[in-house]
Every structure is written in structure tokens, then in C-alpha cells.
Design a protein around this motif. Structure first.
Motif, PDB file in Angstrom:
ATOM      1  N   MET A 183      -5.173  -4.283   3.719  1.00 20.26           N
ATOM      2  CA  MET A 183      -3.942  -4.520   2.985  1.00 20.26           C
ATOM      3  C   MET A 183      -4.182  -4.235   1.504  1.00 20.26           C
TER       4      MET A 183
ATOM      5  N   ASN B 233       0.458   0.812  -5.931  1.00 19.96           N
ATOM      6  CA  ASN B 233       0.164   0.770  -4.497  1.00 19.96           C
ATOM      7  C   ASN B 233       1.413   1.016  -3.665  1.00 19.96           C
TER       8      ASN B 233
ATOM      9  N   SER C 248       1.795   3.968  -0.913  1.00 17.52           N
ATOM     10  CA  SER C 248       2.230   3.721   0.464  1.00 17.52           C
ATOM     11  C   SER C 248       3.429   4.585   0.822  1.00 17.52           C
TER      12      SER C 248
ATOM     13  N   ALA D 210       8.869   0.438   8.532  1.00 14.99           N
ATOM     14  CA  ALA D 210       8.191   0.404   7.236  1.00 14.99           C
ATOM     15  C   ALA D 210       9.101   0.945   6.131  1.00 14.99           C
TER      16      ALA D 210
ATOM     17  N   TYR E 115       6.828  -5.602   0.999  1.00 15.50           N
ATOM     18  CA  TYR E 115       5.749  -4.628   0.949  1.00 15.50           C
ATOM     19  C   TYR E 115       4.676  -4.954   1.987  1.00 15.50           C
TER      20      TYR E 115
ATOM     21  N   GLN F 217       3.444  -2.679   5.245  1.00 18.32           N
ATOM     22  CA  GLN F 217       2.062  -2.333   5.563  1.00 18.32           C
ATOM     23  C   GLN F 217       1.726  -2.709   7.005  1.00 18.32           C
TER      24      GLN F 217
END
Length: 84
Positions: free
Chosen positions: A24, A31, A35, A51, A74, A78
Motif C-alpha cells: 500500500m 502517489n 496510481s 478502482a 484511495y 488500491q
């Protein structure tokens, strides 16, 4: 705004020395952009759809200044991407 974030995500992804691992990642704007960039290169699956929805909600919360909610979405994004 979305175009700017998308462009920044592609740049961040291109400049990153290594791809994000299965671990994670911390809840930061950088970040989140990484992603998002990683998700654009994967095949369309139910996990990717989930997602993308979570990332959209995270972006909305972040835009409204609700970082706690953005981080929650978030982390869910993930987890969704880890599912097959």
C-alpha cells in the motif's frame, strides 16, 4: 483541472524509477497520480472499474478539502486493484 492532473500523472509515472509495488502506498497527491497512471495501462476489468470509481471519489474529496475521505477512497482503490 482533470487534464492537468492526468498530465501530471503521466509525467510522474514516466519519471518514477520503479513501478509501485503491491504494498500500500501512502495517501499523497503524488502517489494518487502514480496510481491513476498505472490504472490507465491495465486491461478493463471489474477491479479496474471499482478502482476508477474510488479514485474519482478520492479526487472529489481532495478537491473539497476532505483529506480523510480522500485517503479512505484511495486505500479502497488500491485494494480493488490488488483483486483479480
Amino acid at each position: 483541472m482533470k487534464i492537468l492532473l492526468t498530465a501530471a500523472a503521466f509525467i510522474a509515472f514516466a519519471l518514477s524509477a520503479s513501478p509501485a509495488s503491491a504494498a500500500m502506498m501512502a495517501c499523497t497527491g503524488d502517489n494518487m497520480m502514480k496510481s491513476t497512471a498505472m490504472m490507465t495501462g491495465t486491461a478493463d476489468t471489474p477491479a479496474k472499474v471499482a478502482a476508477n470509481k474510488e479514485m474519482a471519489m478520492a479526487n472529489t474529496d481532495m478537491s473539497n478539502g476532505k483529506m480523510k475521505g480522500a485517503c479512505m477512497h484511495y486505500m479502497k482503490a488500491q485494494k480493488a486493484m490488488m483483486m483479480k
